[in-house]
Write an enzyme that holds these catalytic residues in place. Structure first.
Site, PDB file in Angstrom:
ATOM      1  CG  HIS A  80      71.548  59.108  50.944  1.00 39.76           C
ATOM      2  ND1 HIS A  80      71.971  60.119  51.384  1.00 39.76           N
ATOM      3  CD2 HIS A  80      70.369  59.002  50.273  1.00 39.76           C
ATOM      4  CE1 HIS A  80      70.766  61.079  51.170  1.00 39.76           C
ATOM      5  NE2 HIS A  80      69.931  60.417  50.511  1.00 39.76           N
ATOM      6  CG  ASN A 114      64.857  64.351  49.910  1.00 41.27           C
ATOM      7  OD1 ASN A 114      64.279  65.276  49.613  1.00 41.27           O
ATOM      8  ND2 ASN A 114      65.141  63.339  48.628  1.00 41.27           N
ATOM      9  CG  ASN A 152      62.629  60.483  50.294  1.00 43.92           C
ATOM     10  OD1 ASN A 152      63.743  60.369  50.459  1.00 43.92           O
ATOM     11  ND2 ASN A 152      62.232  60.387  49.182  1.00 43.92           N
ATOM     12  CG  ASP A 181      74.105  61.783  52.806  1.00 47.15           C
ATOM     13  OD1 ASP A 181      73.254  61.648  53.893  1.00 47.15           O
ATOM     14  OD2 ASP A 181      73.908  61.950  51.818  1.00 47.15           O
TER      15      ASP A 181
END
Length: 203
Positions: free
Chosen positions: A20, A114, A68, A93
């Site tokens: 991530h 997100n 997020n 990513d």
């Protein structure tokens, strides 16, 4: 031209090497290339570097809000310095590309990512540039969260890092606003093979 380069990821040592955080890896590499130092800036909720290329001020940003809430950081800096969405590149990513591949595009949906979802919400538009770095897909939707928060296998990490080195070659074009040429560089996964010499004509 791109004035704000944003890498997406999660802060903290435990996330540093996870899939991530590929966006952070790219912006770290760009900072090294431009000899800029990313430093914490509470006003923009992230690590920030400011530089000048060809007389134009540019910004590097790694939100430290957790994925997020990435938009909180991006929108704060973009609004303050009046940077338009089309002058922003978000590096993130991408599950739908294998490690080693990358894609550059303007606009589109957040596709469930997100970080992008929050940037869409905070900027009020999806019309910013994205550089999507392939991390591959676990094959099962229920395993996606674990997958992105785990470290890639060594050969996958190697492929991602090689992809970062290759796509960084597009940085001067992104800075010059030559987006078509930058796209060509990003989308060429291997150098084109030289054409074989033409056979001599008969007679």
């Amino acid at each position: 031209m791109i004035k704000l380069f944003v890498g997406l990821g999660n802060p903290g040592a435990e996330y540093e090497a996870t899939r991530h955080n590929a966006g952070f890896w790219w912006v770290d590499a760009l900072a090294r290339e431009l000899k800029l130092q990313l430093s914490p800036d509470k006003g923009y909720h992230g690590l920030v570097a400011r530089g000048s290329v060809g007389g134009q001020t540019i910004w590097l940003l790694e939100p430290q809000t957790y994925m997020n809430l990435s938009g909180k950081s991006v929108a704060a800096l973009a609004r303050f310095f009046k940077i338009a969405p089309q002058e922003i590149l978000v590096v993130h990513d991408e599950l739908d590309l294998p490690p080693g591949q990358a894609r550059l595009k303007l606009g589109g949906s957040h596709a469930g990512h997100n970080g992008l979802r929050d940037i869409h919400a905070q900027l009020g538009t999806g019309d910013y540039w994205r550089l999507r770095l392939g991390i591959g897909h676990p094959g099962v939707k229920s395993e996606v969260v674990d997958w992105v928060l785990r470290k890639p296998a060594p050969e996958q990490r190697e492929a991602i890092l090689e992809c970062i080195a290759r796509t960084l070659k597009a940085a001067p074009l992104l800075l010059a606003g030559e987006m078509d040429k930058a796209t060509q560089v990003v989308h060429t996964s291997k150098p084109p093979r030289p054409k074989p010499p033409r056979p001599p004509e008969a007679g």
